[in-house]
Design a protein around this motif. Sequence first.
Motif, PDB file in Angstrom:
ATOM      1  N   LEU A 185       0.828  -1.206   0.000  1.00  0.00           N
ATOM      2  CA  LEU A 185       0.000   0.000   0.000  1.00  0.00           C
ATOM      3  C   LEU A 185       0.866   1.260   0.000  1.00  0.00           C
ATOM      4  N   GLY A 186       2.022   1.195   0.665  1.00  0.00           N
ATOM      5  CA  GLY A 186       2.961   2.311   0.635  1.00  0.00           C
ATOM      6  C   GLY A 186       3.480   2.573  -0.772  1.00  0.00           C
ATOM      7  N   VAL A 187       3.809   1.512  -1.489  1.00  0.00           N
ATOM      8  CA  VAL A 187       4.243   1.658  -2.892  1.00  0.00           C
ATOM      9  C   VAL A 187       3.143   2.323  -3.701  1.00  0.00           C
ATOM     10  N   LEU A 188       1.929   1.822  -3.563  1.00  0.00           N
ATOM     11  CA  LEU A 188       0.798   2.340  -4.325  1.00  0.00           C
ATOM     12  C   LEU A 188       0.498   3.799  -3.977  1.00  0.00           C
ATOM     13  N   GLY A 189       0.392   4.111  -2.685  1.00  0.00           N
ATOM     14  CA  GLY A 189       0.064   5.478  -2.270  1.00  0.00           C
ATOM     15  C   GLY A 189       1.115   6.482  -2.698  1.00  0.00           C
ATOM     16  N   CYS A 190       2.376   6.176  -2.418  1.00  0.00           N
ATOM     17  CA  CYS A 190       3.454   7.104  -2.798  1.00  0.00           C
ATOM     18  C   CYS A 190       3.549   7.250  -4.308  1.00  0.00           C
ATOM     19  N   GLY A 191       3.318   6.143  -5.016  1.00  0.00           N
ATOM     20  CA  GLY A 191       3.350   6.199  -6.471  1.00  0.00           C
ATOM     21  C   GLY A 191       2.224   7.032  -7.050  1.00  0.00           C
ATOM     22  N   LEU A 192       1.020   6.901  -6.483  1.00  0.00           N
ATOM     23  CA  LEU A 192      -0.101   7.714  -6.952  1.00  0.00           C
ATOM     24  C   LEU A 192       0.154   9.203  -6.715  1.00  0.00           C
ATOM     25  N   VAL A 193       0.651   9.532  -5.543  1.00  0.00           N
ATOM     26  CA  VAL A 193       0.941  10.932  -5.236  1.00  0.00           C
ATOM     27  C   VAL A 193       2.044  11.452  -6.159  1.00  0.00           C
ATOM     28  N   ALA A 194       3.065  10.641  -6.393  1.00  0.00           N
ATOM     29  CA  ALA A 194       4.135  11.043  -7.321  1.00  0.00           C
ATOM     30  C   ALA A 194       3.563  11.334  -8.703  1.00  0.00           C
ATOM     31  N   GLY A 195       2.606  10.529  -9.143  1.00  0.00           N
ATOM     32  CA  GLY A 195       1.989  10.748 -10.453  1.00  0.00           C
ATOM     33  C   GLY A 195       1.240  12.064 -10.530  1.00  0.00           C
ATOM     34  N   VAL A 196       0.503  12.396  -9.482  1.00  0.00           N
ATOM     35  CA  VAL A 196      -0.213  13.675  -9.452  1.00  0.00           C
ATOM     36  C   VAL A 196       0.794  14.826  -9.505  1.00  0.00           C
ATOM     37  N   PHE A 197       1.802  14.754  -8.655  1.00  0.00           N
ATOM     38  CA  PHE A 197       2.802  15.824  -8.630  1.00  0.00           C
ATOM     39  C   PHE A 197       3.540  15.918  -9.960  1.00  0.00           C
ATOM     40  N   CYS A 198       3.853  14.788 -10.554  1.00  0.00           N
ATOM     41  CA  CYS A 198       4.548  14.774 -11.836  1.00  0.00           C
ATOM     42  C   CYS A 198       3.703  15.454 -12.915  1.00  0.00           C
ATOM     43  N   GLY A 199       2.407  15.174 -12.924  1.00  0.00           N
ATOM     44  CA  GLY A 199       1.520  15.822 -13.885  1.00  0.00           C
ATOM     45  C   GLY A 199       1.554  17.333 -13.751  1.00  0.00           C
ATOM     46  N   PHE A 200       1.562  17.806 -12.522  1.00  0.00           N
ATOM     47  CA  PHE A 200       1.638  19.253 -12.313  1.00  0.00           C
ATOM     48  C   PHE A 200       2.977  19.809 -12.777  1.00  0.00           C
ATOM     49  N   SER A 201       4.062  19.125 -12.459  1.00  0.00           N
ATOM     50  CA  SER A 201       5.383  19.627 -12.834  1.00  0.00           C
ATOM     51  C   SER A 201       5.618  19.601 -14.341  1.00  0.00           C
ATOM     52  N   THR A 202       5.074  18.603 -15.011  1.00  0.00           N
ATOM     53  CA  THR A 202       5.407  18.441 -16.424  1.00  0.00           C
ATOM     54  C   THR A 202       4.470  19.151 -17.387  1.00  0.00           C
ATOM     55  N   PHE A 203       3.201  19.367 -17.009  1.00  0.00           N
ATOM     56  CA  PHE A 203       2.345  20.049 -17.977  1.00  0.00           C
ATOM     57  C   PHE A 203       1.316  21.010 -17.387  1.00  0.00           C
ATOM     58  N   VAL A 204       0.781  20.756 -16.209  1.00  0.00           N
ATOM     59  CA  VAL A 204      -0.255  21.647 -15.681  1.00  0.00           C
ATOM     60  C   VAL A 204       0.313  23.043 -15.411  1.00  0.00           C
ATOM     61  N   MET A 242      -7.109  14.050  -0.977  1.00  0.00           N
ATOM     62  CA  MET A 242      -6.623  14.130   0.403  1.00  0.00           C
ATOM     63  C   MET A 242      -6.542  12.750   1.052  1.00  0.00           C
ATOM     64  N   LEU A 243      -7.449  11.859   0.699  1.00  0.00           N
ATOM     65  CA  LEU A 243      -7.396  10.495   1.226  1.00  0.00           C
ATOM     66  C   LEU A 243      -6.088   9.816   0.818  1.00  0.00           C
ATOM     67  N   VAL A 244      -5.704   9.969  -0.432  1.00  0.00           N
ATOM     68  CA  VAL A 244      -4.455   9.358  -0.903  1.00  0.00           C
ATOM     69  C   VAL A 244      -3.248  10.093  -0.313  1.00  0.00           C
ATOM     70  N   PHE A 245      -3.264  11.413  -0.319  1.00  0.00           N
ATOM     71  CA  PHE A 245      -2.117  12.207   0.133  1.00  0.00           C
ATOM     72  C   PHE A 245      -1.882  12.053   1.640  1.00  0.00           C
ATOM     73  N   GLN A 272       8.486  29.332  -8.062  1.00  0.00           N
ATOM     74  CA  GLN A 272       8.774  28.754  -6.749  1.00  0.00           C
ATOM     75  C   GLN A 272       7.913  27.533  -6.453  1.00  0.00           C
ATOM     76  N   TRP A 273       6.627  27.607  -6.752  1.00  0.00           N
ATOM     77  CA  TRP A 273       5.730  26.486  -6.486  1.00  0.00           C
ATOM     78  C   TRP A 273       6.167  25.261  -7.286  1.00  0.00           C
ATOM     79  N   THR A 274       6.508  25.486  -8.545  1.00  0.00           N
ATOM     80  CA  THR A 274       6.915  24.375  -9.406  1.00  0.00           C
ATOM     81  C   THR A 274       8.242  23.782  -8.949  1.00  0.00           C
ATOM     82  N   LEU A 275       9.176  24.604  -8.529  1.00  0.00           N
ATOM     83  CA  LEU A 275      10.451  24.100  -8.018  1.00  0.00           C
ATOM     84  C   LEU A 275      10.210  23.157  -6.841  1.00  0.00           C
ATOM     85  N   TRP A 276       9.407  23.591  -5.881  1.00  0.00           N
ATOM     86  CA  TRP A 276       9.126  22.742  -4.723  1.00  0.00           C
ATOM     87  C   TRP A 276       8.280  21.532  -5.113  1.00  0.00           C
ATOM     88  N   ASN A 277       7.462  21.659  -6.136  1.00  0.00           N
ATOM     89  CA  ASN A 277       6.696  20.516  -6.604  1.00  0.00           C
ATOM     90  C   ASN A 277       7.606  19.460  -7.231  1.00  0.00           C
TER      91      ASN A 277
END
Length: 159
Positions: A12-31, A60-63, A135-140
């Motif tokens: 579940l740790g792999v899944l949760g951290c991976g899902l959150v990484a995917g959301v953050f990655c989407g924001f960093s790469t295109f949003v 928030m449940l996943v994060f 700044q937001w993107t750098l920290w993201n």
Amino acid sequence: MIDGPYFVLTLLGVLGCGLVAGVFCGFSTFVMRALAQLPPAQGVAAMKAINVAAVRPPFMLVFIGSAVLCSVLAVVTFVLLPDDGTVELLLGSALYLFGAFGVTIAANVPRNDALMKLDPGTPEAAAYWPTYIRQWTLWNHVRTVASAAAAVSYALALA
């Protein structure tokens, strides 16, 4: 090898951290890139709407759930000191708790709060917008790498 309930928690740790990484990655790469291309008033308004939508239960449940899970894994690992995966489990927990959750609280949320106080059509919002994006993107990026590394670390603990 890790087994039983400990295996399930780690998976579940792999899944949760991976899902959150995917959301953050989407924001960093295109949003954030797309928002930066909008006129400041539109970009600010869109990001404010995103920030409101982000704090709803599905994300928030996943994060937060992942933060709780990482905390549980760290405590259980300290108590049990398993023969296999101790370093990987503790590293994964630290990466997520400090690099993703902690950075969110210390770096991204204060910037979001500052943005929420601005009216999108004002000169203040237009002046703050490029700084916010940068700044937001750098920290993201930091959150993205930390979440992904936590997922990898947990996966290695299962190997």
